[in-house]
Enzyme design. Structure first.
Site, short mmCIF file in Angstrom:
data_model
loop_
_atom_site.label_atom_id
_atom_site.label_comp_id
_atom_site.label_asym_id
_atom_site.label_seq_id
_atom_site.Cartn_x
_atom_site.Cartn_y
_atom_site.Cartn_z
N LYS A 211 0.88 -1.18 0.00
CA LYS A 211 0.00 0.00 0.00
C LYS A 211 0.91 1.22 0.00
O LYS A 211 1.56 1.52 1.00
CB LYS A 211 -0.93 0.03 1.21
N ARG A 231 -8.15 10.15 -8.48
CA ARG A 231 -9.21 9.32 -7.90
C ARG A 231 -10.56 10.03 -7.91
O ARG A 231 -11.61 9.38 -7.83
CB ARG A 231 -8.84 8.88 -6.49
N ARG A 366 -16.66 0.42 -0.81
CA ARG A 366 -15.69 -0.10 0.15
C ARG A 366 -16.19 -1.44 0.68
O ARG A 366 -16.65 -1.55 1.81
CB ARG A 366 -15.49 0.88 1.30
N LYS A 372 -7.23 -3.15 3.47
CA LYS A 372 -5.94 -2.48 3.69
C LYS A 372 -5.52 -2.60 5.14
O LYS A 372 -6.36 -2.53 6.05
CB LYS A 372 -6.02 -1.02 3.26
#
Length: 503
Positions: A211, A231, A366, A372
């Protein structure tokens, strides 16, 4: 339809915490719209200016004192035309002419309509969190599957256009949306997990990747034509020439890649996030070069790959951009996963992301297909207000009021305050920026439009009756602002409460 009808439903939605009630009210209004009104009304209900920003700041709005109309006469189409008129004003004296155009619009509006329009132009309604509820309302109004609306929204990136298609043509019209080269799609997002071992246990087959402490990018290539998007779907192609040339040199005719980019120092470690973001807005050549790390391939040489499992998309990624693929391993054993996690941290990155190899690309959500893991607790929260400092911080807006996103489309829910972690540079920036975005100033607290996202590091959360969410941040400090994120991408109150359970 009259604007007053939209305002009444907007107020009804804001007044209830029930997601079902919000959806029912919104769907009811959508059904009553005439076809030409759908796109505009959808934008208004979602708290967005139809057509995007109109160049109006809070200083202009705050200076307007207009006697309201006594009866509602403004139609949805009237508002759309007036916004277009304001947006078209440019050149010498444009500020004054915008103020005059706004005065004319507000003079035709009732008091409630005026407040709605002022908050709309000022960005105070544009929380983004209402998008999920709007998707469900569009599906209910058009009597189509929610998943069909969600997918069309993913591919178009435009809620008004999605609503128009659903209400005019139903499922067949929604099915017409497809990945289009040169039109960015909404990115797939990862949800946080508490620990590496527990996250690994959620998947039978997975990809484990770094990440990065970088900025999300989406690149589209059609022949020699290359476009790069953030994004938030903002195009930055002209500012990132090195990325354009790299993608243009890949061995393919057409491709859409998802990934991250960041600036590296001479030792190959990531430079501060702000230096990467500065490149996105640069108007001239900068010294720092951006390096891309791609982790997904959504299209390759005429074939869309969105619905294929991740394992197949990764094969395509290795084929076309293997040299620029993000570091990672497939279905690692626990010791391999732990080693990669430590390797990522040692290289200066944030942690790792675990992805289900069987998952399709589901943008804008999500879910648990991507998870993550970071070594520290961090939250992306919305800035609601700031207090004037004292002592050495006199004259600066310092103590931040922080809110978590309401997943049911309400305003952000306050969960704490902090003045820690703010450098002199950040203090100066936010003092100027917050005054520009101010919606109310009582002399001690400056309230701002809920649109700035800040990354907060914290020790955890605790139960609290002080804040409406029932939880409060513990030992929170500012890490950085996130100009690459919108309020719709902030962490939810559920995520904050989840940290309470985890602790």
């Amino acid at each position: 339809m009259l604007l007053s009808d939209v305002v009444a439903v907007s107020s009804e939605v804001a007044a209830t915490s029930s997601r079902k009630a919000k959806t029912t009210a919104l769907a009811g209004l959508l059904r009553r719209l005439e076809p030409p009104e759908v796109a505009t009304a959808t934008a208004l209900l979602a708290g967005e200016l139809p057509g995007g920003k109109a160049g109006v700041g809070w200083s202009t709005l705050a200076s307007l004192q207009v006697t309201p109309a006594t009866e509602p006469t403004l139609g949805v189409a009237d508002v759309d035309s007036a916004i277009d008129e304001v947006r078209a004003i440019s050149g010498s004296g444009s500020g004054q002419r915008r103020a005059e155009a706004l005065t004319g619009l507000l003079g035709r509006a009732t008091e409630d309509e005026q407040q709605f329009l002022i908050r709309l132009f000022g960005g105070e309604l544009r929380q983004g969190a209402l998008e999920g509820v709007m998707v469900e309302a569009i599906a209910a109004a058009a009597e189509v599957r929610t998943e069909s609306v969600r997918r069309a929204f993913m591919l178009s990136g435009r809620l008004p256009a999605t609503a128009e298609a659903a209400l005019s043509g139903g499922e067949p019209a929604l099915a017409e949306f497809h990945l289009e080269l040169g039109r960015p799609i909404r990115p797939m997002l990862a949800s946080p997990a508490d620990a590496l071992d527990t996250a690994l246990a959620e998947f039978t087959e997975c990809s484990l990747e770094y990440k990065l402490d970088g900025a999300r990018i989406q690149v589209h290539r059609d022949g020699d034509d290359v476009h790069v998007y953030t994004r938030t779907l903002r195009e930055i192609t002209r500012n990132v020439g090195e990325l354009v040339e790299l993608v243009r040199g890949l061995d393919c005719r057409s491709v859409v890649l998802d990934g991250e980019t960041l600036a590296l120092d001479d030792a190959g470690r990531p430079r501060p996030f702000q230096e990467t973001m500065a490149r996105f807005g640069a108007q001239e050549q900068r010294e720092e070069l951006l390096h891309p790390y791609f982790f997904d391939c959504l299209h390759l040489d005429g074939t869309d790959l969105l619905d294929l499992p991740l394992r197949d998309r990764l094969k395509a990624l290795s084929q076309v951009a293997g040299a620029h693929r993000i570091p990672g391993v497939l279905s690692p054993a626990p010791d391999e996963a732990a080693a990669l996690f430590e390797e990522a941290l040692a290289a200066g990155h944030e942690g790792v992301v675990i992805k289900d190899l069987n998952s399709p690309y589901a943008a804008g959500r999500r879910g648990k297909a991507w998870r993550k893991i970071k070594p520290e607790h961090t939250l992306d929260l919305v800035v609601l207000a700031a207090e004037w400092g004292h002592g050495r911080r006199s004259g600066s807006l310092s103590n931040l009021h922080l809110g978590a996103r309401d997943p049911d489309g309400g305003p952000p829910i306050m969960v704490g305050k902090t003045f820690k972690g703010l450098t002199d540079e950040l203090l100066a920036w936010q003092t100027a920026e917050f005054q520009r975005r101010a919606t109310r100033d009582d002399g001690w607290v400056v309230h701002v439009a809920p649109e700035l996202v800040v990354e907060i590091e914290l020790d955890g959360v605790q139960t609290s009756s002080r804040y409406p969410g029932g939880v409060a941040l513990r030992f929170a400090r500012v890490l950085r602002y996130r100009p690459d994120k919108e309020a719709a991408e902030a962490d939810t109150i559920e995520a904050v409460r989840g940290m309470l359970r985890g602790g």
